[in-house]
Design an enzyme around this catalytic site. Structure first.
Site, short mmCIF file in Angstrom:
data_model
loop_
_atom_site.label_atom_id
_atom_site.label_comp_id
_atom_site.label_asym_id
_atom_site.label_seq_id
_atom_site.Cartn_x
_atom_site.Cartn_y
_atom_site.Cartn_z
N GLY A 1 -11.71 -9.30 8.67
CA GLY A 1 -12.89 -8.97 9.47
C GLY A 1 -12.99 -9.97 10.62
O GLY A 1 -12.00 -10.60 11.02
N VAL A 2 -14.21 -10.11 11.13
CA VAL A 2 -14.40 -10.95 12.31
C VAL A 2 -14.05 -12.41 12.01
O VAL A 2 -13.33 -13.06 12.77
CB VAL A 2 -15.87 -10.87 12.79
CG1 VAL A 2 -16.00 -11.42 14.18
CG2 VAL A 2 -16.37 -9.45 12.75
N HIS B 1 -12.91 -8.15 44.21
CA HIS B 1 -11.45 -8.17 44.08
C HIS B 1 -10.92 -9.56 44.41
O HIS B 1 -11.35 -10.14 45.40
CB HIS B 1 -10.82 -7.15 45.03
CG HIS B 1 -9.33 -7.19 45.01
ND1 HIS B 1 -8.60 -6.67 43.96
CD2 HIS B 1 -8.42 -7.73 45.88
CE1 HIS B 1 -7.30 -6.86 44.21
NE2 HIS B 1 -7.17 -7.51 45.36
P1 NAD Z 1 -16.71 -8.66 7.96
O1 NAD Z 1 -17.60 -7.65 7.36
O2 NAD Z 1 -16.54 -8.72 9.42
O3 NAD Z 1 -15.24 -8.51 7.36
C1 NAD Z 1 -14.98 -8.59 5.99
C2 NAD Z 1 -13.62 -7.96 5.74
O4 NAD Z 1 -13.25 -8.25 4.42
C3 NAD Z 1 -13.63 -6.43 5.90
O5 NAD Z 1 -12.53 -6.04 6.68
C4 NAD Z 1 -13.52 -5.94 4.46
O6 NAD Z 1 -12.85 -4.71 4.35
C5 NAD Z 1 -12.73 -7.06 3.82
N1 NAD Z 1 -12.91 -7.20 2.37
C6 NAD Z 1 -14.05 -7.08 1.66
N2 NAD Z 1 -13.81 -7.33 0.35
C7 NAD Z 1 -12.48 -7.62 0.24
C8 NAD Z 1 -11.64 -7.97 -0.85
N3 NAD Z 1 -12.12 -8.09 -2.08
N4 NAD Z 1 -10.34 -8.19 -0.58
C9 NAD Z 1 -9.84 -8.08 0.67
N5 NAD Z 1 -10.61 -7.75 1.74
C10 NAD Z 1 -11.91 -7.54 1.53
O7 NAD Z 1 -17.24 -10.05 7.36
P2 NAD Z 1 -16.90 -11.55 7.78
O8 NAD Z 1 -15.65 -11.61 8.56
O9 NAD Z 1 -17.03 -12.34 6.52
O10 NAD Z 1 -18.09 -11.89 8.74
C11 NAD Z 1 -19.44 -11.86 8.24
C12 NAD Z 1 -20.41 -11.54 9.33
O11 NAD Z 1 -20.46 -12.57 10.29
C13 NAD Z 1 -20.05 -10.25 10.05
O12 NAD Z 1 -21.05 -9.31 9.80
C14 NAD Z 1 -20.01 -10.58 11.49
O13 NAD Z 1 -20.81 -9.71 12.23
C15 NAD Z 1 -20.54 -12.00 11.59
N6 NAD Z 1 -19.64 -12.73 12.51
C16 NAD Z 1 -19.65 -12.36 13.83
C17 NAD Z 1 -18.78 -12.97 14.71
C18 NAD Z 1 -18.77 -12.54 16.14
O14 NAD Z 1 -19.72 -11.87 16.55
N7 NAD Z 1 -17.76 -12.89 16.93
C19 NAD Z 1 -17.89 -13.95 14.26
C20 NAD Z 1 -17.90 -14.27 12.91
C21 NAD Z 1 -18.79 -13.65 12.05
#
Ligand code: NAD
Ligand code: FAD
Length: 475
Positions: free
Chosen positions: A190-191, A451
């Site tokens: 994820g993020v 530009h």
């Molecule tokens: P996320 O929800 O972005 O990603 C979590 C990922 O983990 C998903 O792809 C999911 O499918 C996967 N996952 C879940 N359970 C799993 C498992 N048991 N095994 C393997 N994969 C699994 O959550 P995050 O990365 O922890 O971030 C948390 C929050 O923090 C997010 O909601 C995000 O919006 C926020 N955040 C935002 C930013 C930004 O805006 N740039 C940066 C960092 C965090």
């Protein structure tokens, strides 16, 4: 006699501290309670975002990007650097310094706006009373005409891979590492997994990301996710999709992770394992049993579109309520709650919240993905423009990616903008404004863009929607 305030805010993250300041700007008496304690033992306002999230991660992303560029990209510009060395201690000192300045700044903002910052634990009691337990001193019951709950979120912990702070770590630990782990595992693409995986990969870690889903970046537009996935793999991030982690076990020298994918059961060793599988709302010790505020089945505080809880005069904002867990979403909710308390009309446009991933290339979007528009049944048209054809991107040596615009076929309204490429997180602001004002594609087409600038890619993509791009062949 107990103190009383027009508004008591519990939590001084970006949702709470911004709400507190706005309420005070309305001439209301405001207290904001927070208990965040940093690893050096010091208390600080700013919540997750400033202390252990948005800000420290961006500081390290910037430093690691510069290190990577000095090693790999400078020579393309004709710059010879000799031996480039990394000084992790100095990098981390810079990160901590930025955090200190910004969190300290909130104290200054509170003073300037006459918000009473209170350090300690806040608990909502029945009748809009707040029990304040200071870090030193006596418990106090504060009377409040209105309360804003802004208690934020914490990392989800997996029972099969519990955090030990040493080998199996959360995102906060991962931001404060004092040395580069040779083999870094991340659960969750994820993020956080992608941003922090990028930081440590640029600094030299061999990074493997284990993701449960088969789709990469499921929440992004498919065209953007495809380009991003290719670029990250080129950078050496080993992203394993469709992977079920069975167990992670920490030993003396690292972590053994057992997982299962399409090839069957496997095992891999890492020096550190970051678990980044999402965050959960924090409500521990926040609500007395008779406070009257309800939680949903996932632990979020139940609110309506205006962030009102079931208790009149009690609002909840930010990560502790439904919606994306983003600092800017929380801040806007804080402002809305304060404006409503002051008797003004206020709303948050939940349809236009920008998402940004600060990877390289950056990824940013606002509005609907092509898949969402398709599912809605509304006839649509799309156009895209690759950064490969942008003079500014070429000058920057950052030509990967594109801008893609989705517009309605019937009335030309811009429905979604998706960017993967340099400074996508900055470029998306124009798209957010366009969506907020329900701009047409023609509005973007007729807007003059400087530009050479990266923003010209937005202009050209809007032209491409009607097959009128000038600097790229129209398909
Ligand atoms: P996320 O929800 O972005 O990603 C979590 C990922 O983990 C998903 O792809 C999911 O499918 C996967 N996952 C879940 N359970 C799993 C498992 N048991 N095994 C393997 N994969 C699994 O959550 P995050 O990365 O922890 O971030 C948390 C929050 O923090 C997010 O909601 C995000 O919006 C926020 N955040 C935002 C930013 C930004 O805006 N740039 C940066 C960092 C965090
Ligand atoms: P928080 O920031 O979590 O603040 C809540 C505060 O309330 C904390 O200080 C907590 O100590 C305090 N508190 C809780 N309960 C009590 C109580 N009972 N009494 C007193 N105090 C209490 N979002 C983005 O938009 N952009 C990013 O780039 C970004 N990067 C991130 C990177 C990482 C590594 C992480 C972990 C998150 C990131 N986020 C990002 C998400 C962002 O940090 C959150 O969405 C944001 O902090 C939520 O704000 P909040 O005010 O709701 O909660």
């Amino acid at each position: 006699m107990s103190r009383s305030f027009d508004v008591v805010v519990i939590g001084a993250g970006p949702a709470g501290y911004v709400g507190a300041i706005r309420a005070a700007q309305h001439g209301l008496s405001v207290a904001c309670i927070d208990e965040w304690q940093n690893r050096d033992g010091k208390y600080a306002f700013g919540g997750t975002c400033l202390n252990a999230g948005c800000i420290p991660s961006k500081a390290l992303l910037e430093s690691s990007e510069l290190y990577h560029k000095a090693q790999h990209d400078f020579k393309k510009h004709g710059i010879k650097t000799g031996g480039v060395e990394m000084d992790i201690a100095a990098m981390q000192k810079r990160r901590a310094g930025i955090v200190r300045q910004l969190t300290g700044g909130i104290g200054g903002l509170f003073k300037a706006n006459k918000v009473e910052g209170l350090i300690g634990h806040g608990k909502l009691l029945a009748g809009k009373k707040v029990e304040f337990t200071p870090v030193d001193g006596e418990v106090e019951i504060i009377e409040a005409k209105n309360v804003i709950l802004a208690s934020g979120s914490a990392p989800v912990e997996l029972g099969i891979a519990p955090f030990d702070g040493e080998h199996i770590i959360d995102s906060w630990d991962a931001l404060e590492l004092g040395a580069v782990p040779a083999r870094l595992g991340v659960v969750g693409a994820g993020v956080i997994g992608l941003e922090l995986g990028s930081v440590w990969a640029r600094l030299g870690s061999e990074v493997t990301i284990l993701e449960a889903l088969d789709d990469f970046l499921f929440m992004a537009d498919r065209d953007v996710a495809k380009v991003a996935g290719q670029e990250f793999r080129k950078q050496g991030l080993d992203i394993k999709l469709g992977t079920k982690v069975i167990k992670a076990k920490a030993g003396k020298s690292g972590v053994t992770v057992d997982y299962e994918d399409a090839d069957g059961k496997q095992s891999v060793e890492f020096d550190k394992l970051i678990v980044a599988v999402g965050r959960r709302p924090v409500t521990d010790g926040l609500l007395a049993d008779d406070a009257g505020v309800q939680l949903d089945e996932r632990g979020f505080i139940v609110v309506d579109d205006e962030c009102r809880t079931q208790v009149s005069g009690v609002y909840a904002v930010g990560d502790c309520v439904r919606g994306p867990m983003l600092a800017h979403k929380g801040s806007e909710e804080g402002v809305m709650a304060a404006d409503l308390i002051a008797g003004e009309i206020a709303e948050v446009n939940y349809d236009v919240i920008p998402s940004v991933l600060y990877t390289n290339p950056e990824i940013a979007w606002a509005g609907q993905t092509e898949e969402q528009v398709k599912a809605s049944g509304r006839p649509y048209k799309t156009g895209s423009f690759p950064f490969m054809a942008s003079g500014r991107a070429k000058a920057m040596e950052q030509t990967a990616g594109m801008v893609k615009i989705i517009s309605s076929q019937d009335d030309d309204e811009v429905l979604g903008v998706h960017i993967v490429g340099p400074m996508a997180g900055e470029l998306i602001a124009e798209a957010v404004l366009a969506l907020e004002f329900a701009a047409s594609t023609e509005d973007l087409q007729r807007t003059i863009h400087a530009h050479p600038s990266l923003a010209e890619a937005m202009h050209e993509a809007s032209l491409a929607v009607d097959r009128k791009a000038l600097n790229f062949p129209n398909k």
